[in-house]
Design a protein around this motif. Structure first.
Motif, PDB file in Angstrom:
ATOM      1  N   TYR A  44      36.896  48.601  51.164  1.00 37.68           N
ATOM      2  CA  TYR A  44      37.921  48.011  51.062  1.00 37.68           C
ATOM      3  C   TYR A  44      39.517  48.647  51.668  1.00 37.68           C
ATOM      4  O   TYR A  44      39.577  49.785  51.787  1.00 37.68           O
ATOM      5  N   GLU A  46      43.362  47.356  53.605  1.00 36.25           N
ATOM      6  CA  GLU A  46      44.183  46.089  54.243  1.00 36.25           C
ATOM      7  C   GLU A  46      43.801  45.134  55.150  1.00 36.25           C
ATOM      8  O   GLU A  46      44.025  44.164  54.969  1.00 36.25           O
ATOM      9  N   LYS A  49      40.427  43.182  53.264  1.00 38.06           N
ATOM     10  CA  LYS A  49      40.676  42.546  52.069  1.00 38.06           C
ATOM     11  C   LYS A  49      40.157  41.318  52.088  1.00 38.06           C
ATOM     12  O   LYS A  49      39.469  40.833  50.758  1.00 38.06           O
ATOM     13  N   GLU A  50      40.115  40.463  53.163  1.00 45.29           N
ATOM     14  CA  GLU A  50      39.634  39.199  53.045  1.00 45.29           C
ATOM     15  C   GLU A  50      38.120  39.142  52.696  1.00 45.29           C
ATOM     16  O   GLU A  50      37.769  38.031  52.112  1.00 45.29           O
ATOM     17  N   GLN A  53      37.557  38.976  48.515  1.00 45.43           N
ATOM     18  CA  GLN A  53      38.217  37.939  47.650  1.00 45.43           C
ATOM     19  C   GLN A  53      37.336  37.294  46.565  1.00 45.43           C
ATOM     20  O   GLN A  53      37.727  36.610  45.898  1.00 45.43           O
ATOM     21  N   TYR A 119      38.490  39.558  42.580  1.00 43.19           N
ATOM     22  CA  TYR A 119      38.752  40.047  43.896  1.00 43.19           C
ATOM     23  C   TYR A 119      39.317  41.523  43.832  1.00 43.19           C
ATOM     24  O   TYR A 119      39.628  42.060  42.833  1.00 43.19           O
ATOM     25  N   ALA A 120      39.032  42.265  45.016  1.00 46.08           N
ATOM     26  CA  ALA A 120      39.384  43.741  45.052  1.00 46.08           C
ATOM     27  C   ALA A 120      41.063  43.886  45.391  1.00 46.08           C
ATOM     28  O   ALA A 120      41.190  42.982  45.999  1.00 46.08           O
ATOM     29  N   PHE A 121      41.464  44.854  44.932  1.00 48.49           N
ATOM     30  CA  PHE A 121      42.789  45.207  45.242  1.00 48.49           C
ATOM     31  C   PHE A 121      42.882  46.742  44.929  1.00 48.49           C
ATOM     32  O   PHE A 121      42.071  47.320  44.516  1.00 48.49           O
ATOM     33  N   VAL A 122      44.189  47.266  45.312  1.00 48.83           N
ATOM     34  CA  VAL A 122      44.362  48.635  44.863  1.00 48.83           C
ATOM     35  C   VAL A 122      45.569  48.567  43.921  1.00 48.83           C
ATOM     36  O   VAL A 122      46.860  48.019  44.272  1.00 48.83           O
ATOM     37  N   THR A 123      45.600  49.512  42.947  1.00 48.17           N
ATOM     38  CA  THR A 123      46.520  49.535  41.909  1.00 48.17           C
ATOM     39  C   THR A 123      47.789  50.259  42.403  1.00 48.17           C
ATOM     40  O   THR A 123      47.469  51.120  43.487  1.00 48.17           O
ATOM     41  N   THR A 128      41.195  51.912  43.961  1.00 43.71           N
ATOM     42  CA  THR A 128      40.598  50.658  44.328  1.00 43.71           C
ATOM     43  C   THR A 128      40.085  50.019  43.037  1.00 43.71           C
ATOM     44  O   THR A 128      39.215  50.758  42.630  1.00 43.71           O
ATOM     45  N   HIS A 131      40.016  43.260  40.205  1.00 40.91           N
ATOM     46  CA  HIS A 131      40.877  42.203  39.448  1.00 40.91           C
ATOM     47  C   HIS A 131      39.974  41.216  38.933  1.00 40.91           C
ATOM     48  O   HIS A 131      39.533  40.262  39.586  1.00 40.91           O
TER      49      HIS A 131
END
Length: 504
Positions: A44, A46, A49-50, A53, A119-123, A128, A131
């Motif tokens: 993962y 930037e 990121k797509e 999702q 979906y994946a994200f970074v806090t 990583t 959510h």
């Protein structure tokens, strides 16, 4: 029934509450997992990121940080661990907040298996995470996991009790996920060996585990009874004689990963059920087998570690070919000072007495020499070393040495003070083989319960003609111990043999 602990009672009550809410704690439907913790954490970014999702993960709850209307959960799947962010309004977008307020917060426990879609994200702290948009209970755990504290990737008070680890390996794998690495490497060792022999054109085969005669090695067998045939059968102690029958039948080379069984003692290098790889190649001898074996083990070390050097305890063992070669008589002379090459049985007993080695009066010359080597020499060979040219009395299935009277063309590979391979130029003279079997019967009559039986069908096979052949057996359990730096055979077996558990 065992007495339930307070925690177990509470978890059963939660199970009933889930059922009352109409939630199946053990759903049957496929859960559409499409990613893993490690893949998300590794790939993962930037830019990617797509691709993350719409991820679906499943695994076990290992920790929860409750923040009221949201929580951070550590999820452990087969690949590793990842943080989940679960927010009440995301998994309960309507008026009904039961799924979060009751199911997740009150009825879910550490150890439960759950599924999440999100979906994946970074806090903000750079972790990583996933959510969650949807949360599903996949299996309610009715027993609590042992508590293992971790901080910054370091484990504290890990469960190391061998009784617990070996008897409840399924829990050991959950709370000590690094244990999985040993067994992943074990499989890689076996796959590397398979690839090596397949590339030589040899065939992987299967031979009987239940045998009418326990042949191919000197060992005490397990005995059972076949009711329909009304005959005793033995769990195999080796697969050698069946593999040689296949060489008689015309195969150029055959090998088998075999479960063998020996009704003997248990210690850190012996389990009554163990895995051995045996390979037989037509038109080869033990010199060829030494060269082939050191090449194979060099490849295994590199496949696992990227180098021929392997750390075993406080020693560095180098599997770089070629390996040292020492005759058995030279080894005994070097480490005891005795030249036993021309000694008879009584003289060998005197040597054992002088060396302080207690020996059973029933055993013969071959076993006496084996006792001397095992007690006084074996432990000195840390780096891979071929011990060659054994006395004929020790090797009833081995071809006599082409130039040294009284010896046979055999080697054992010693590493870190233990044998991990045994190989011969195979005996293919049926007359000589019959005489060797008859000598074994005489030892059996003297009380040696590890002496070999006569296998008349194998003798019949040899009489049809077996080509010059070399064979080897490699102990997969001991090889895995070496290659993964494990001190005990129990650490490389998923389910080692243990005394019967006393249940409350």
């Amino acid at each position: 029934m065992t007495q339930l602990s307070e925690q177990e009672i509470i978890r059963r009550e939660k199970l009933q509450e889930l059922q009352k809410l109409g939630i199946e704690p053990y759903p049957a439907a496929e859960y559409p997992v499409n990613d893993t913790s490690v893949n998300i954490k590794t790939n993962y970014s930037e830019e990617t990121k797509e691709q993350f999702q719409d991820v679906c993960l499943a695994g076990r709850i290992m920790s929860v940080r409750d923040m009221g209307k949201a929580a951070f959960v550590e999820l452990q799947d087969a690949a590793g661990r990842i943080q989940l962010y679960i927010r009440r309004d995301d998994i309960c977008p309507g008026e009904d907040k039961t799924m979060y307020d009751v199911v997740f917060k009150k009825l879910a426990d550490i150890g439960d298996l759950i599924g999440v879609k999100g979906y994946a994200f970074v806090t903000k702290t750079g972790a990583t995470s996933v959510h969650a948009r949807e949360f599903t209970m996949l299996a309610k755990a009715l027993r609590p996991l042992p508590i293992v504290k971790e901080k910054e990737g370091e484990t504290f008070d890990a469960v190391i009790d061998p009784e617990f680890k070996y008897r409840q390996r399924y829990v050991d794998l959950i709370i000590n996920p690094q244990v999985k690495d040993v067994f992943v490497k074990r499989t890689k060792i076996m796959q590397t060996i398979r690839d090596f022999y397949n590339n030589l054109g040899y065939l992987e085969v299967e031979t009987p585990i239940l045998q009418p005669i326990p042949g191919g090695a000197a060992a005490r067998p397990f005995v059972t009874h076949h009711n329909a045939l009304d005959m005793p059968l033995y769990l195999r102690i080796a697969n050698e004689l069946y593999l040689k029958r296949l060489i008689v039948g015309g195969f150029e080379g055959v090998y088998e990963f075999a479960k063998d069984f020996r009704n003997e003692g248990m210690d850190r290098t012996h389990n009554p059920e163990f895995t051995v790889m045996e390979m037989y190649a037509a038109y080869k001898d033990y010199e060829w087998m030494m060269t082939t074996t050191e090449t194979l083990l060099e490849k295994v070390a590199i496949a696992l570690h990227g180098t021929t050097k392997v750390q075993v305890g406080d020693k560095e063992i180098d599997f770089k070919a070629p390996f040292r070669r020492v005759t058995m008589y030279d080894a005994i002379k070097e480490h005891t000072g005795f030249d036993i090459s021309d000694m008879n049985e009584e003289q060998l007993r005197e040597v054992c007495k002088e060396l302080g080695i207690h020996v059973d009066p029933k055993i013969g010359k071959g076993k006496l020499i084996d006792e001397i080597f095992g007690e006084k020499c074996e432990g000195h060979y840390i780096q891979p070393t071929f011990i060659t040219d054994y006395p004929v009395e020790m090797s009833p299935l081995t071809k006599k040495h082409r130039s040294k009277a009284g010896l046979v063309e055999r080697f054992e590979l010693m590493v870190n003070g233990k044998e991990i391979a045994n190989a011969y130029s195979e005996l293919n003279d049926p007359i000589d083989q019959r005489e060797r079997f008859e000598e074994q019967v005489q030892l059996m009559e003297r009380g040696d319960d590890e002496a070999m039986y006569i296998d008349y069908d194998f003798l019949r096979a040899l009489e049809y003609g077996m080509p010059p052949t070399s064979g080897i057996g490699i102990g997969i359990d001991r090889l895995t111990m070496l290659m993964t730096n494990q001190p005990s055979i129990q650490d490389v077996l998923f389910f080692p043999q243990m005394k019967q558990e006393k249940m409350d």
